[in-house]
Design an enzyme around this catalytic site. Sequence first.
Site, PDB file in Angstrom:
ATOM      1  N   THR A  49       0.864  -1.183   0.000  1.00  0.00           N
ATOM      2  CA  THR A  49       0.000   0.000   0.000  1.00  0.00           C
ATOM      3  C   THR A  49       0.900   1.233   0.000  1.00  0.00           C
ATOM      4  O   THR A  49       2.124   1.112  -0.005  1.00  0.00           O
ATOM      5  CB  THR A  49      -0.922   0.028   1.233  1.00  0.00           C
ATOM      6  OG1 THR A  49      -0.146   0.389   2.389  1.00  0.00           O
ATOM      7  CG2 THR A  49      -1.574  -1.331   1.482  1.00  0.00           C
ATOM      8  N   CYS A  50       0.284   2.415   0.032  1.00  0.00           N
ATOM      9  CA  CYS A  50       1.088   3.637   0.005  1.00  0.00           C
ATOM     10  C   CYS A  50       1.908   3.809   1.277  1.00  0.00           C
ATOM     11  O   CYS A  50       2.918   4.522   1.275  1.00  0.00           O
ATOM     12  CB  CYS A  50       0.192   4.853  -0.213  1.00  0.00           C
ATOM     13  SG  CYS A  50      -1.063   5.082   1.063  1.00  0.00           S
ATOM     14  N   ASN A  51       1.491   3.183   2.378  1.00  0.00           N
ATOM     15  CA  ASN A  51       2.271   3.337   3.618  1.00  0.00           C
ATOM     16  C   ASN A  51       2.600   1.997   4.275  1.00  0.00           C
ATOM     17  O   ASN A  51       2.824   1.932   5.472  1.00  0.00           O
ATOM     18  CB  ASN A  51       1.530   4.242   4.616  1.00  0.00           C
ATOM     19  CG  ASN A  51       0.130   3.759   4.910  1.00  0.00           C
ATOM     20  OD1 ASN A  51      -0.164   2.570   4.761  1.00  0.00           O
ATOM     21  ND2 ASN A  51      -0.745   4.648   5.318  1.00  0.00           N
ATOM     22  N   ARG A  52       2.676   0.945   3.441  1.00  0.00           N
ATOM     23  CA  ARG A  52       2.980  -0.382   3.998  1.00  0.00           C
ATOM     24  C   ARG A  52       3.514  -1.292   2.891  1.00  0.00           C
ATOM     25  O   ARG A  52       2.958  -1.350   1.791  1.00  0.00           O
ATOM     26  CB  ARG A  52       1.709  -0.988   4.589  1.00  0.00           C
ATOM     27  CG  ARG A  52       1.893  -2.374   5.209  1.00  0.00           C
ATOM     28  CD  ARG A  52       0.549  -2.916   5.690  1.00  0.00           C
ATOM     29  NE  ARG A  52      -0.119  -1.967   6.569  1.00  0.00           N
ATOM     30  CZ  ARG A  52       0.145  -1.808   7.851  1.00  0.00           C
ATOM     31  NH1 ARG A  52       1.070  -2.555   8.416  1.00  0.00           N
ATOM     32  NH2 ARG A  52      -0.504  -0.914   8.571  1.00  0.00           N
ATOM     33  N   GLY A 115     -11.089   1.195   5.993  1.00  0.00           N
ATOM     34  CA  GLY A 115     -11.550  -0.043   5.369  1.00  0.00           C
ATOM     35  C   GLY A 115     -10.767  -0.468   4.150  1.00  0.00           C
ATOM     36  O   GLY A 115     -10.920  -1.611   3.694  1.00  0.00           O
ATOM     37  N   GLN A 116      -9.913   0.404   3.581  1.00  0.00           N
ATOM     38  CA  GLN A 116      -9.187   0.054   2.364  1.00  0.00           C
ATOM     39  C   GLN A 116      -8.298  -1.159   2.556  1.00  0.00           C
ATOM     40  O   GLN A 116      -8.074  -1.925   1.619  1.00  0.00           O
ATOM     41  CB  GLN A 116      -8.323   1.234   1.912  1.00  0.00           C
ATOM     42  CG  GLN A 116      -9.081   2.323   1.189  1.00  0.00           C
ATOM     43  CD  GLN A 116      -8.138   3.399   0.682  1.00  0.00           C
ATOM     44  OE1 GLN A 116      -7.242   3.836   1.414  1.00  0.00           O
ATOM     45  NE2 GLN A 116      -8.314   3.835  -0.548  1.00  0.00           N
ATOM     46  N   GLN A 120      -7.071  -4.361   0.106  1.00  0.00           N
ATOM     47  CA  GLN A 120      -5.652  -4.534  -0.207  1.00  0.00           C
ATOM     48  C   GLN A 120      -5.148  -5.907   0.230  1.00  0.00           C
ATOM     49  O   GLN A 120      -4.321  -6.522  -0.448  1.00  0.00           O
ATOM     50  CB  GLN A 120      -4.852  -3.416   0.461  1.00  0.00           C
ATOM     51  CG  GLN A 120      -5.136  -2.054  -0.157  1.00  0.00           C
ATOM     52  CD  GLN A 120      -4.783  -0.888   0.747  1.00  0.00           C
ATOM     53  OE1 GLN A 120      -4.666  -1.046   1.969  1.00  0.00           O
ATOM     54  NE2 GLN A 120      -4.609   0.283   0.171  1.00  0.00           N
ATOM     55  N   ALA A 189      -1.040  13.538   2.634  1.00  0.00           N
ATOM     56  CA  ALA A 189      -2.080  13.220   1.647  1.00  0.00           C
ATOM     57  C   ALA A 189      -2.552  11.779   1.772  1.00  0.00           C
ATOM     58  O   ALA A 189      -3.153  11.235   0.856  1.00  0.00           O
ATOM     59  CB  ALA A 189      -1.562  13.481   0.222  1.00  0.00           C
ATOM     60  N   MET A 192      -5.308   9.537   6.808  1.00  0.00           N
ATOM     61  CA  MET A 192      -5.629  10.455   7.887  1.00  0.00           C
ATOM     62  C   MET A 192      -5.745  11.885   7.378  1.00  0.00           C
ATOM     63  O   MET A 192      -6.619  12.655   7.801  1.00  0.00           O
ATOM     64  CB  MET A 192      -4.575  10.367   8.981  1.00  0.00           C
ATOM     65  CG  MET A 192      -4.870  11.238  10.193  1.00  0.00           C
ATOM     66  SD  MET A 192      -6.374  10.760  11.069  1.00  0.00           S
ATOM     67  CE  MET A 192      -5.734   9.434  12.099  1.00  0.00           C
TER      68      MET A 192
END
Length: 429
Positions: A49-52, A115-116, A120, A189, A192
């Site tokens: 993901t964008c942060n994982r 919930g995304q 994912q 962005a 959160m």
Amino acid sequence: MSVLVVGMSHKSAPVSLLERVALDGPGVQKLIDDVTACEHVSEATVIATCNRLEIYADVDRFHGSVEDVSRLLVERAGERTEAMLPHLYVHYDDGAVSHLFQVVAGLDSMALGEGQILGQTRDALSTGQEVGSVGPALNSLFQQALRVGKRARAETDIDRVAPSLVTAALDRNPHAADLAGKRVLVLGAGAMAGLATATVSRRGAESVTVANRTAGNADRLAGEYGARAAQLTELEAELALADVVVSCTGAAGVLVTAPMVAAANPDGRPMALIDLALPHDIDPAVADLPGVLLTNLAELAAELRDSDAGREVQAVRSIVTQEVAAFLAARRQASVTPTVVALRSMATSVVDAEMERLAGRLPDLDEAARAEVLHTVRRVADKLLHQPTVRVKELANEDGAVSYAAALAELFALDPEAVTAVTRPEGLS
């Protein structure tokens, strides 16, 4: 076999590092291929993901596999190993199960409960199934994790926790409680930041600016809410224009310093700074500046713990704890099943062999008598095996379950191949 997780996320690595290891679809498949090529790995998939970025692998040993898998992430980051290792985390076996369940339940997200992550995680499972890298172990784990995620959202309001956090932070800061006529600057962005932008827009902010390291992400989020986009390189100028700053980038180190805020607010006008990042984005020293009121996660923690939001988090933690215990118990019981099946199969073979021997010694035995003898011998065998098989299943829920199954196999001289064949997926050899 045991599950290994090696990864990095917004909690362990700066945004700049996460951006360097970010993967698209082909990149995910390439990483999965590289992981499955490692010596001790039998199954693998990746949550990206964008942060994982997390690698999940079924391995036959910890040492060796963790080194190989970690090396793959280090190579993708283009960093020296010693520089990368502090940003990696490793979970193994029971810990890996617990971590995945927390991730899918939304407890490990930057925006709690979002919930995304369910979709994912489902994508990670589907990708692994499509390329053939997910087998029985990871399939069972991920399927159960998805059920846990759905249960958490069906039985609690965890998906409302993050919006509640933003609202609580605004309400707690007197300079931000009423946004009418206020200029708001949102830093970040991600999920959160999206919630913060939506909340301040809904609460009547005069203007909203979204500043982010990556211009495209700032443009996207700003476009959704009619806000203005900016880059973090323009941060000092943007601070001078803002009445309220909500920061949630999770960048490495402090993003907003006390000298920076002092220069942006030389007259000490009322200014609200809200830090929703972990680790924090805003230097706590800004609270000593004239006109500045700082609200951060540490201040909100006690308040939220006793709130509805805090209760939802605790409820989800309880669900995850229950589900982890149930999954591990089922897995331990399943681990002894091949031994039990092989033992009963051996007993059946012994009975069949003895009945053949009886037929040779008593060829004139009529069918009725033969059937009665067979029934009796089978009952004797079942009774002799009943207690050992019941006890080994009960002991599977205690420490040392694997050694109990191994002891049973050793005591009865079971063929290791016979035990392995019970769990071998159809079509594999």
